[in-house]
Design an enzyme around this catalytic site. Sequence first.
Site, PDB file in Angstrom:
ATOM      1  N   SER A   1       0.855  -1.198   0.000  1.00 59.55           N
ATOM      2  CA  SER A   1       0.000   0.000   0.000  1.00 59.55           C
ATOM      3  C   SER A   1       0.886   1.242   0.000  1.00 59.55           C
ATOM      4  O   SER A   1       2.085   1.159   0.297  1.00 59.55           O
ATOM      5  CB  SER A   1      -0.856  -0.042   1.270  1.00 59.55           C
ATOM      6  OG  SER A   1      -1.439   1.203   1.546  1.00 59.55           O
TER       7      SER A   1
ATOM      8  N   TYR B   1      -3.823  -0.594  10.017  1.00 58.41           N
ATOM      9  CA  TYR B   1      -3.626  -0.854   8.587  1.00 58.41           C
ATOM     10  C   TYR B   1      -2.218  -0.432   8.179  1.00 58.41           C
ATOM     11  O   TYR B   1      -1.505  -1.173   7.492  1.00 58.41           O
ATOM     12  CB  TYR B   1      -4.685  -0.092   7.789  1.00 58.41           C
ATOM     13  CG  TYR B   1      -4.677  -0.360   6.306  1.00 58.41           C
ATOM     14  CD1 TYR B   1      -5.284  -1.502   5.778  1.00 58.41           C
ATOM     15  CD2 TYR B   1      -4.073   0.531   5.412  1.00 58.41           C
ATOM     16  CE1 TYR B   1      -5.297  -1.741   4.405  1.00 58.41           C
ATOM     17  CE2 TYR B   1      -4.079   0.295   4.052  1.00 58.41           C
ATOM     18  CZ  TYR B   1      -4.695  -0.841   3.544  1.00 58.41           C
ATOM     19  OH  TYR B   1      -4.687  -1.075   2.193  1.00 58.41           O
TER      20      TYR B   1
HETATM   21  P1  NAP Z   1     -11.855  -4.725  -1.166  1.00 57.81           P
HETATM   22  O1  NAP Z   1     -12.706  -4.493  -2.363  1.00 57.81           O
HETATM   23  O2  NAP Z   1     -12.378  -4.373   0.179  1.00 57.81           O
HETATM   24  O3  NAP Z   1     -11.351  -6.224  -1.194  1.00 57.81           O
HETATM   25  C1  NAP Z   1     -10.770  -6.850  -0.089  1.00 57.81           C
HETATM   26  C2  NAP Z   1     -10.843  -8.336  -0.288  1.00 57.81           C
HETATM   27  O4  NAP Z   1     -10.384  -9.016   0.894  1.00 57.81           O
HETATM   28  C3  NAP Z   1     -12.285  -8.804  -0.519  1.00 57.81           C
HETATM   29  O5  NAP Z   1     -12.295  -9.872  -1.413  1.00 57.81           O
HETATM   30  C4  NAP Z   1     -12.672  -9.251   0.868  1.00 57.81           C
HETATM   31  O6  NAP Z   1     -13.750 -10.119   0.910  1.00 57.81           O
HETATM   32  C5  NAP Z   1     -11.395  -9.942   1.281  1.00 57.81           C
HETATM   33  N1  NAP Z   1     -11.424 -10.237   2.690  1.00 57.81           N
HETATM   34  C6  NAP Z   1     -11.529  -9.370   3.727  1.00 57.81           C
HETATM   35  N2  NAP Z   1     -11.577 -10.055   4.883  1.00 57.81           N
HETATM   36  C7  NAP Z   1     -11.517 -11.376   4.569  1.00 57.81           C
HETATM   37  C8  NAP Z   1     -11.544 -12.581   5.326  1.00 57.81           C
HETATM   38  N3  NAP Z   1     -11.628 -12.568   6.657  1.00 57.81           N
HETATM   39  N4  NAP Z   1     -11.471 -13.758   4.666  1.00 57.81           N
HETATM   40  C9  NAP Z   1     -11.414 -13.785   3.312  1.00 57.81           C
HETATM   41  N5  NAP Z   1     -11.377 -12.692   2.546  1.00 57.81           N
HETATM   42  C10 NAP Z   1     -11.434 -11.506   3.175  1.00 57.81           C
HETATM   43  O7  NAP Z   1     -10.541  -3.879  -1.304  1.00 57.81           O
HETATM   44  P2  NAP Z   1      -9.380  -3.866  -2.392  1.00 57.81           P
HETATM   45  O8  NAP Z   1      -9.040  -2.451  -2.577  1.00 57.81           O
HETATM   46  O9  NAP Z   1      -9.718  -4.707  -3.560  1.00 57.81           O
HETATM   47  O10 NAP Z   1      -8.225  -4.531  -1.539  1.00 57.81           O
HETATM   48  C11 NAP Z   1      -7.379  -5.563  -2.026  1.00 57.81           C
HETATM   49  C12 NAP Z   1      -6.011  -5.402  -1.395  1.00 57.81           C
HETATM   50  O11 NAP Z   1      -5.431  -4.193  -1.871  1.00 57.81           O
HETATM   51  C13 NAP Z   1      -6.037  -5.277   0.127  1.00 57.81           C
HETATM   52  O12 NAP Z   1      -4.929  -5.932   0.681  1.00 57.81           O
HETATM   53  C14 NAP Z   1      -5.926  -3.782   0.338  1.00 57.81           C
HETATM   54  O13 NAP Z   1      -5.399  -3.463   1.593  1.00 57.81           O
HETATM   55  C15 NAP Z   1      -4.985  -3.434  -0.785  1.00 57.81           C
HETATM   56  N6  NAP Z   1      -4.944  -2.021  -1.163  1.00 57.81           N
HETATM   57  C16 NAP Z   1      -6.050  -1.383  -1.635  1.00 57.81           C
HETATM   58  C17 NAP Z   1      -5.955  -0.046  -2.001  1.00 57.81           C
HETATM   59  C18 NAP Z   1      -7.114   0.735  -2.519  1.00 57.81           C
HETATM   60  O14 NAP Z   1      -6.982   1.957  -2.700  1.00 57.81           O
HETATM   61  N7  NAP Z   1      -8.242   0.141  -2.813  1.00 57.81           N
HETATM   62  C19 NAP Z   1      -4.744   0.619  -1.887  1.00 57.81           C
HETATM   63  C20 NAP Z   1      -3.642  -0.068  -1.397  1.00 57.81           C
HETATM   64  C21 NAP Z   1      -3.753  -1.392  -1.050  1.00 57.81           C
HETATM   65  P3  NAP Z   1     -15.233  -9.545   1.222  1.00 57.81           P
HETATM   66  O15 NAP Z   1     -15.706  -8.973  -0.064  1.00 57.81           O
HETATM   67  O16 NAP Z   1     -15.985 -10.757   1.674  1.00 57.81           O
HETATM   68  O17 NAP Z   1     -15.089  -8.519   2.296  1.00 57.81           O
END
Ligand code: NAP
Length: 255
Positions: free
Chosen positions: A147, A160
Site C-alpha cells: 500500500s 492498517y
Molecule cells: P476490497 O474491495 O475491500 O477487497 C478486499 C478483499 O479481501 C475482498 O475480497 C474481501 O472479501 C477480502 N477479505 C476481507 N476479509 C476477509 C476474510 N476474513 N477472509 C477472506 N477474505 C477476506 O478492497 P481492495 O481495494 O480490492 O483490496 C485488495 C487489497 O489491496 C487489500 O490488501 C488492500 O489493503 C490493498 N490495497 C487497496 C488499495 C485501494 O486503494 N483500494 C490501496 C492499497 C492497497 P469480502 O468482499 O468478503 O469482504
Amino acid sequence: MNNIMNLFSLTGKSAIVTGANTGLGQGISIALAAAGAHVFGVARRSCDETQEKINEINGMFTEVIADLSDISAIDKIINEVSSKTDRIDILVNNAGVIKRCDAIDVTPDDWDLVTNLNEKMVFFLSQAVAKQWIADKKGGKIINIASMLSYQGGIRVPAYTSSKSAVAGLTKALANEWAAFNINVNAIAPGYMATNNTTQLRNDNNRNDDILARIPAGRWGTPQDMYGAAIFLASEASSYMNGFTIAVDGGWLAR
Ligand code: NAP
C-alpha cells in the site's frame, strides 16, 4: 527467443489469489487467467462475478471458500487447491481489510482483525506454499499487496499502516531467505484505487478532492490498472526480481 511475449505467459500455471471476489483481487484474477493461469480464488463469499468475467475470456477459475481471519484456514485452502491441480505455482496475498478510526479509539479486537488478515495470514500462507516449493525444488512466485501506507503514515488507520509496512518488510525478509530456492517474493503497492476499501474516502467530498489533487495522473486507480504488474511479477519476466515493491499509484509517491 522466438516470441518475447512468452516471458509473460502463465499457460500451465496454477495461481492462488486471496480476496478474489471483488476489487483488486478480482482484477488480478482476471489478469492471471487471461495470461493462461488456472486461478484458484479464495474468498469468504461467492466469487460468481469473478467466475463470470473469467468465463467471458475463456479463462480457468475455481472458487475456494474460506474465511482468512484465522490461520487455521490454511490447511483447508492448500488441500482443496492441491486436490484440483498438480502444483501451485503462484500465490497472490491480496485479501486485506481496513478499519478507519482515530488512533486513540482503536480496540485490541480491531487491531487483531486487521493485522491477523493483512500480516499474519500473509506470512503463514506464504510459508505453507514455500514449504511445498522448497521440497519439490521447483520454486514459485509470491506477490504481496502492499500500500502507499507501506511508505507513509496515513490518517486514522494505524493498524492498517502497521500491517502494510509489515508487508513491505516481510516481502524483503522472505525474498532474502527464499531467493536461493528459486522463489521470487515481491509486492505491488497500489495507490488510491476505486474499490470497497476506499468507498468511505471517495464518499467524503473533501477527502476525495484532496486525494485527487495529489495524484499526478488525476484519477483514482482501477482493478484493471493492476493487470500489468500482476502478470509481470507472476511470470518468468520477473525471475531476477526479489524483495521489491512496485508502486502502481498514478505517481502518488513521486510527489
Ligand atoms: P476490497 O474491495 O475491500 O477487497 C478486499 C478483499 O479481501 C475482498 O475480497 C474481501 O472479501 C477480502 N477479505 C476481507 N476479509 C476477509 C476474510 N476474513 N477472509 C477472506 N477474505 C477476506 O478492497 P481492495 O481495494 O480490492 O483490496 C485488495 C487489497 O489491496 C487489500 O490488501 C488492500 O489493503 C490493498 N490495497 C487497496 C488499495 C485501494 O486503494 N483500494 C490501496 C492499497 C492497497 P469480502 O468482499 O468478503 O469482504
